[in-house]
Design a protein around this motif. Structure first.
Motif, mmCIF file in Angstrom:
data_model
loop_
_atom_site.group_PDB
_atom_site.id
_atom_site.type_symbol
_atom_site.label_atom_id
_atom_site.label_comp_id
_atom_site.label_asym_id
_atom_site.label_seq_id
_atom_site.Cartn_x
_atom_site.Cartn_y
_atom_site.Cartn_z
ATOM 1 N N VAL A 192 0.868 -1.188 0.000
ATOM 2 C CA VAL A 192 0.000 0.000 0.000
ATOM 3 C C VAL A 192 0.899 1.230 0.000
ATOM 4 C CG1 VAL A 192 -1.821 1.263 1.202
ATOM 5 C CG2 VAL A 192 -1.734 -1.242 1.357
ATOM 6 N N ILE A 193 0.633 2.167 -0.912
ATOM 7 C CA ILE A 193 1.409 3.409 -0.998
ATOM 8 C C ILE A 193 0.477 4.596 -0.811
ATOM 9 C CG2 ILE A 193 2.908 4.848 -2.439
ATOM 10 C CD1 ILE A 193 3.756 2.381 -3.956
ATOM 11 N N HIS A 194 0.870 5.508 0.074
ATOM 12 C CA HIS A 194 0.091 6.730 0.306
ATOM 13 C C HIS A 194 1.006 7.935 0.137
ATOM 14 C CE1 HIS A 194 -2.400 9.789 1.974
ATOM 15 N NE2 HIS A 194 -1.765 9.862 3.129
ATOM 16 N N THR A 195 0.560 8.944 -0.627
ATOM 17 C CA THR A 195 1.378 10.135 -0.880
ATOM 18 C C THR A 195 0.572 11.419 -0.690
ATOM 19 O OG1 THR A 195 0.859 10.163 -3.249
ATOM 20 C CG2 THR A 195 2.814 8.912 -2.562
ATOM 21 N N HIS A 196 1.338 12.520 -0.498
ATOM 22 C CA HIS A 196 0.770 13.866 -0.422
ATOM 23 C C HIS A 196 1.461 14.726 -1.477
ATOM 24 C CE1 HIS A 196 0.281 13.340 4.270
ATOM 25 N NE2 HIS A 196 -0.661 12.674 3.600
ATOM 26 N N THR A 197 1.393 14.384 -2.716
ATOM 27 C CA THR A 197 2.072 15.185 -3.737
ATOM 28 C C THR A 197 1.265 16.439 -4.052
ATOM 29 O OG1 THR A 197 0.978 14.059 -5.573
ATOM 30 C CG2 THR A 197 3.059 13.120 -4.794
ATOM 31 N N GLN A 198 1.942 17.423 -4.670
ATOM 32 C CA GLN A 198 1.264 18.671 -5.009
ATOM 33 C C GLN A 198 0.084 18.412 -5.945
ATOM 34 O OE1 GLN A 198 2.556 21.169 -3.409
ATOM 35 N NE2 GLN A 198 1.672 23.029 -4.279
ATOM 36 N N ALA A 199 0.332 17.641 -7.006
ATOM 37 C CA ALA A 199 -0.738 17.352 -7.971
ATOM 38 C C ALA A 199 -1.818 16.482 -7.353
ATOM 39 C CB ALA A 199 -0.160 16.684 -9.213
ATOM 40 N N GLY A 200 -1.416 15.509 -6.539
ATOM 41 C CA GLY A 200 -2.394 14.635 -5.901
ATOM 42 C C GLY A 200 -3.302 15.389 -4.959
#
Length: 240
Positions: free
Chosen positions: A97-105
């Motif tokens: 499981v991968i969780h991100t807080h990217t600018q585009a996301g």
């Protein structure tokens, strides 16, 4: 010959380094997990390490109660435990499981329209992406049931006003899903900033492209092998 758990540690450490290399990390926030061979145990990062510092041996084993196993020093990310334990318990076929807080996301997560079918990459998720409403920082255990329900059987989910999430049977599959999801969000943000009228492919074409992606489930292995070779050249210490 390496055991399953040893390989999982190396693959997960590689994923952390690659997320940092691609600029998807957020200091020590966000998290990636990988299921272990032992039932209801998974690997997670210690909160006090940045993604570009993660090594195979620094990853911590977490049990179903959120307790770090056989770790002399570990800071378990509570939000990480809530999100990842929910999915690993509900979806036994999910290995990562991968969780991100990217600018585009984060930008797309704040859009009422969600992910638009305006790029080939986005069509990988056509009518097959979960949406989870924002409830605050994910530290409440009772949110797990709603996270799982909103993800359903999908390989990706947008966490509204928050970020992105992707899953896969392997680390390679989860990374592939996140790569395509992140690129889709970046393309959408760029296209919307042009203030030009957006072109939408025909619904039949959208469904056809989605089906094409499903017909070639192993294509991401070639990409993963290339990414591992890149990492071996640039940051071989991830395997330590």
């Amino acid at each position: 010959m390496e055991t399953f758990n040893q390989q999982q540690r190396k693959d997960l450490a590689a994923a952390y380094r690659l997320v940092a290399l691609f600029g998807w990390d957020d200091l020590s926030s966000t998290h990636i997990s990988a299921r272990m061979e032992e039932e209801e145990q998974f690997l997670l990062n210690s909160r006090d390490l940045f993604f570009d510092e993660i090594t195979a041996s620094s990853l911590i084993e977490v049990d179903s109660s959120g307790r770090a196993i056989n770790a002399t020093h570990a800071v378990v990310n509570k939000a990480g435990f809530v999100i990842h334990s929910a999915i690993h318990q509900a979806r036994p076929e999910v290995g990562c499981v991968i969780h991100t807080h990217t600018q585009a996301g984060m930008a797309v997560s704040a859009m009422e329209c969600g992910l638009l079918p305006i790029s080939q990459h986005a069509l990988r998720f056509y009518n097959a992406i979960g949406m989870h409403d924002y409830e605050g920082i994910a530290v409440d255990l009772d949110e797990r049931s709603r996270l799982v329900a909103d993800l359903g059987e999908s390989e990706a989910m947008i966490l509204r006003n928050h970020g992105l999430l992707a899953v896969g049977k392997t680390v390679a599959e989860a990374f592939s899903a996140m790569y395509y999801l992140e690129k889709s969000c970046r393309a959408q943000v760029d296209a919307m900033q042009s203030h030009s009228k957006l072109y939408y492919p025909d619904e039949a074409v959208c469904q056809h492209v989605y089906d094409q992606y499903q017909s070639y489930p192993d294509y991401m292995q070639y990409d993963w092998q290339g990414l591992i070779r890149k990492l071996d050249r640039l940051q071989p210490d991830y395997k330590a």
